[in-house]
Design an enzyme around this catalytic site. Structure first.
Site, PDB file in Angstrom:
ATOM      1  N   GLU A  21      37.234 -15.232 -26.691  1.00  0.00           N
ATOM      2  CA  GLU A  21      37.674 -16.605 -25.710  1.00  0.00           C
ATOM      3  C   GLU A  21      39.136 -16.985 -26.828  1.00  0.00           C
ATOM      4  O   GLU A  21      40.169 -17.647 -26.590  1.00  0.00           O
ATOM      5  CB  GLU A  21      37.407 -16.528 -24.441  1.00  0.00           C
ATOM      6  CG  GLU A  21      36.645 -15.349 -24.027  1.00  0.00           C
ATOM      7  CD  GLU A  21      35.975 -15.736 -22.409  1.00  0.00           C
ATOM      8  OE1 GLU A  21      35.078 -16.551 -22.742  1.00  0.00           O
ATOM      9  OE2 GLU A  21      35.390 -14.728 -22.032  1.00  0.00           O
ATOM     10  N   GLU A  29      29.571  -9.474 -28.876  1.00  0.00           N
ATOM     11  CA  GLU A  29      29.135  -8.636 -28.046  1.00  0.00           C
ATOM     12  C   GLU A  29      31.195  -8.191 -27.934  1.00  0.00           C
ATOM     13  O   GLU A  29      32.044  -8.721 -28.106  1.00  0.00           O
ATOM     14  CB  GLU A  29      30.403 -10.393 -27.202  1.00  0.00           C
ATOM     15  CG  GLU A  29      29.394 -12.012 -27.292  1.00  0.00           C
ATOM     16  CD  GLU A  29      29.235 -12.767 -26.019  1.00  0.00           C
ATOM     17  OE1 GLU A  29      28.645 -12.853 -24.672  1.00  0.00           O
ATOM     18  OE2 GLU A  29      30.888 -13.932 -26.733  1.00  0.00           O
ATOM     19  N   ASN A  46      26.045 -19.363 -21.332  1.00  0.00           N
ATOM     20  CA  ASN A  46      27.644 -19.409 -21.496  1.00  0.00           C
ATOM     21  C   ASN A  46      28.146 -19.592 -20.504  1.00  0.00           C
ATOM     22  O   ASN A  46      28.814 -18.781 -19.706  1.00  0.00           O
ATOM     23  CB  ASN A  46      28.488 -18.471 -22.693  1.00  0.00           C
ATOM     24  CG  ASN A  46      29.598 -18.823 -22.795  1.00  0.00           C
ATOM     25  OD1 ASN A  46      29.844 -20.465 -23.138  1.00  0.00           O
ATOM     26  ND2 ASN A  46      30.519 -17.627 -23.618  1.00  0.00           N
ATOM     27  N   GLY A  63      28.982 -14.895 -16.592  1.00  0.00           N
ATOM     28  CA  GLY A  63      28.608 -14.939 -15.293  1.00  0.00           C
ATOM     29  C   GLY A  63      27.327 -15.344 -14.701  1.00  0.00           C
ATOM     30  O   GLY A  63      27.622 -15.947 -14.190  1.00  0.00           O
TER      31      GLY A  63
HETATM   32  P1  13P Z   1      29.650 -12.174 -19.605  1.00  0.00           P
HETATM   33  O1  13P Z   1      27.998 -12.072 -19.047  1.00  0.00           O
HETATM   34  O2  13P Z   1      30.337 -12.062 -17.877  1.00  0.00           O
HETATM   35  O3  13P Z   1      30.452 -10.582 -19.601  1.00  0.00           O
HETATM   36  O4  13P Z   1      30.032 -13.470 -20.596  1.00  0.00           O
HETATM   37  C1  13P Z   1      29.778 -12.184 -21.802  1.00  0.00           C
HETATM   38  C2  13P Z   1      30.213 -14.392 -22.120  1.00  0.00           C
HETATM   39  O5  13P Z   1      31.067 -14.076 -23.117  1.00  0.00           O
HETATM   40  C3  13P Z   1      28.789 -14.783 -22.814  1.00  0.00           C
HETATM   41  O6  13P Z   1      29.191 -15.541 -23.959  1.00  0.00           O
END
Ligand code: 13P
Length: 248
Positions: free
Chosen positions: A96, A166, A9, A234
């Protein structure tokens, strides 16, 4: 048997030029067929990535779509627009979007109904915030998100969707859930799906873990029985890092 599914993502990262350069490098490294792999990119990168990944088996997804078919919704993208680009996957209800764009279980549910009509496979995100976990509410929160999101959807559709657990406190924080915590919740999600839709559906649905998945922790997470894949933020931005995760 559920095939492992690891999705990147990219959130709001990469220009088209950067996306194309990622894709060229990534596909030159990619030669695995026992793990399904994809990237959910910003809308403006979807066409270029689809072209680059054509014929490789690497899938491309969007990160959001509107639930209405069309209309005066400035700045939004419809399912039809994704269909026209042959985009098969779409993240729906990412934390988010819930946090910054007022996404609710109700809008998530509407989007899932629209995805169903358009043959788009949703990656439905659920997960608790830290205060909810500290209060011992994580299972109730996730169950209620699932019930709200899946309201009035058919078993046939739900058996094809992807669910990403998540925990919000693990996203972008470097603080991964322990493999046991992630496994426990993914297993719990499967029992909720079983309660709602029965065995066949719960055995088919792919459940990913997301939240600070990195090359260094992917193996132990992916080896957990209830975790079928990962949604990687990330660490999906660099071809070599993402490839290491895929080769867990
Ligand atoms: P990170 O791997 O950057 O913590 O993000 C996770 C995420 O929100 C994937 O949708």
């Amino acid at each position: 048997m559920r095939k492992p599914f690891i999705m990147g993502n990219w959130k709001m990262f990469k220009t088209t030029k950067e996306a194309v350069s990622f894709a060229k490098e990534f596909k030159s490294l990619y030669h695995k067929s026992d793990v399904k792999v994809g990237i959910c990119a910003p809308f403006t990168q979807l066409a270029a990535l689809s072209d680059e990944f054509y014929g490789t088996g690497i899938v491309v997804g969007a990160q959001n779509m509107h639930f209405e078919e069309s209309g005066a919704f400035t700045g939004e993208i419809s399912a039809d627009m994704l269909n026209e680009m042959d985009i098969e996957y779409c993240i729906i209800g990412h934390s988010e979007r819930r946090q910054y764009f007022n996404e609710t279980d109700d809008t998530v549910n509407k989007k899932l109904h629209t995805a169903f009509k358009h043959n788009i496979i949703p990656i439905l995100c659920v997960g608790e915030v830290l205060a909810q976990r500290e209060a011992g509410q994580e299972f109730n929160v996730v169950k209620s998100q699932l019930k709200g999101a899946l309201l009035n959807l058919s078993a046939e559709f739900v058996s094809k969707i992807v669910i990403a657990y998540e925990p919000v406190w693990a996203i972008g924080t470097g603080k991964t859930a322990t493999p046991e915590q992630a496994n426990e919740m993914c297993g719990y999600i499967r029992t909720v799906i079983e309660e709602l839709y029965g065995d066949d559906v719960s055995e088919n649905v792919i459940i990913q873990y997301g939240g600070s998945v990195k090359p260094g922790n992917a193996t132990e997470l992916m080896n957990m029985e209830e975790i079928d894949g990962a949604l990687v933020g990330g660490a999906s931005l660099k071809p070599a890092d993402f490839m290491q995760i895929i080769n867990f």
